[in-house]
Design a protein around this motif. Sequence first.
Motif, PDB file in Angstrom:
ATOM      1  N   LEU A 122       0.869  -1.179   0.000  1.00 54.27           N
ATOM      2  CA  LEU A 122       0.000   0.000   0.000  1.00 54.27           C
ATOM      3  C   LEU A 122       0.905   1.227   0.000  1.00 54.27           C
ATOM      4  O   LEU A 122       1.528   1.558   1.017  1.00 54.27           O
ATOM      5  N   HIS A 123       0.966   1.881  -1.163  1.00 56.66           N
ATOM      6  CA  HIS A 123       1.887   3.004  -1.359  1.00 56.66           C
ATOM      7  C   HIS A 123       1.315   4.244  -0.680  1.00 56.66           C
ATOM      8  O   HIS A 123       0.239   4.708  -1.039  1.00 56.66           O
ATOM      9  N   GLY A 124       2.065   4.745   0.309  1.00 56.49           N
ATOM     10  CA  GLY A 124       1.594   5.892   1.096  1.00 56.49           C
ATOM     11  C   GLY A 124       1.004   5.471   2.426  1.00 56.49           C
ATOM     12  O   GLY A 124       0.634   6.309   3.230  1.00 56.49           O
TER      13      GLY A 124
HETATM   14 CU    CU Z   1       5.288   2.789  -0.854  1.00 58.56          CU
END
Ligand code: CU
Length: 486
Positions: A122-124
């Motif tokens: 999960l990017h962020g």
């Molecule tokens: Cu990331």
Amino acid sequence: MTMTRRQALRLLGVGAALSVSGCSLLSRTPLPQLLTSSAPLPKPYMVPLPSPAVAKPYRTDASTDYYELVQRSAEVEILPGLRTPIWGYGGQFPGPTLRARAGRRTVVRVTNHLDAPTVTHLHGGHTPPESDGFPTDLVQPGAHRDYVFPLEQRAATLWYHDHRMDHTGPQVWRGLAGFFLLGDDEQDKLPLPSGERDVPLLICDRSFDADGAMPYPARPDGPGAHEAFMGGVLGDVILVNGAPWPQLGVDRARYRLRLLNGSNARTYELALSPGGVLTQIGSDGGLLAAPRSLQRVRLAPGERADVIADFAAYRVGDHVELRNLLGEGPQARVMRFAVERDASDDSAIPRTLSRVEPLDPATAAVTRDFEFTSGDLHGHTGWLINGKPFDAQRADARPKLGQAEIWRLTSDVSHPVHLHLAPFQVLSAGGERPAGPPEWKDTVELREAQTVEIITRFTGYRGRYVLHCHNLEHEDMAMMSTFEVV
Ligand code: CU
Ligand code: C2O
Ligand code: CU
């Protein structure tokens, strides 16, 4: 003492524009390379903009929403009349959009029905290490894994995608990416455009064989080696939400466009044509302190920008293109808005959006240096950080939990650098402070031969995370570093 490439570039005053046959002129460092489609390119603005399905939790209790995503291969129509095999979450590309709430736990069971291992990140996300998608935490074919996201963080446009060590480029190229929209009360109180007028746009480039397949060049150290693409793979078809150069019919009203560059290696500079303002309200890490009016929005791979476009500035019947000022020919187009009708609009862009607490450099306990350069990787050219390739077992930094640090990032050619776990603020880029108040970022583009200083505080969780280049070909060719929060 030998001069580094960066020093040589500085000395000669060489900028990013100087390049020859896909290599940076002085260094011979490979740059991203266009992979040409053998399928005929479709006419632009012929297909409607798809809106990825919103995932529904299969269970919900007092504290947690539970989702299941099954990774499957599927055949979808991307170019009109052709079938394209993809790998998708839920067999879709982009994957279903997850909508979650800050402070509520979200558990995503990812089941792998592909014939290759996967890793989901999960990017962020501000995520404990066991759920962050460390590149060697594989989910084998037939297996599943529960990723637990506490989401103790502010509202933001996040995204999820494959993160398997050495294979992220091809696996994302095949379709393993989707939106994860995180909301909170602070954002809900603002009169921003919502509902139909809150539109996530995943922008990426792909190329197509005559039969509709999306080919991906073989790795330089693999069979069918193709050194040409080690600088990054560029497609010649621009897709938005998985459709080539789509069109969206809009009201004469404000729209919130959540722009995400989900490309492997392409950087965009987005602008409206015949002209118009994009008012940026959010960045990777959520709302800005105050809106800013832009003529163009630059996005390197992995970066996001939430912008408001006000189509009341146009007339019914107008066509407004979203163009890519860095692209040539067909790659200069992204999508088109067709202004279809008058409509009421009770949205507004408040002058104050949020509070962004500036991180004070005086509080930083340590300054660390990370140099992003090409170099030797097992007898081939690869991508290194501080001269070393990725090693899951070797922690290159051990920041203390709760501690603020300055990380000084330096490039040879351009590298979009992404830090897991800890959102950061940019202190300087190329020696200059950024204009305007600080904003929360998780990915920052290092231009060619540039130093960018970021400040961050490592909070929440101890354990192993990664810092890496988000040019996915660079990432796969080892431009990644392990750090351990202790
Ligand atoms: Cu990331
Ligand atoms: Cu978007 Cu480590 O990745
Ligand atoms: Cu890079």
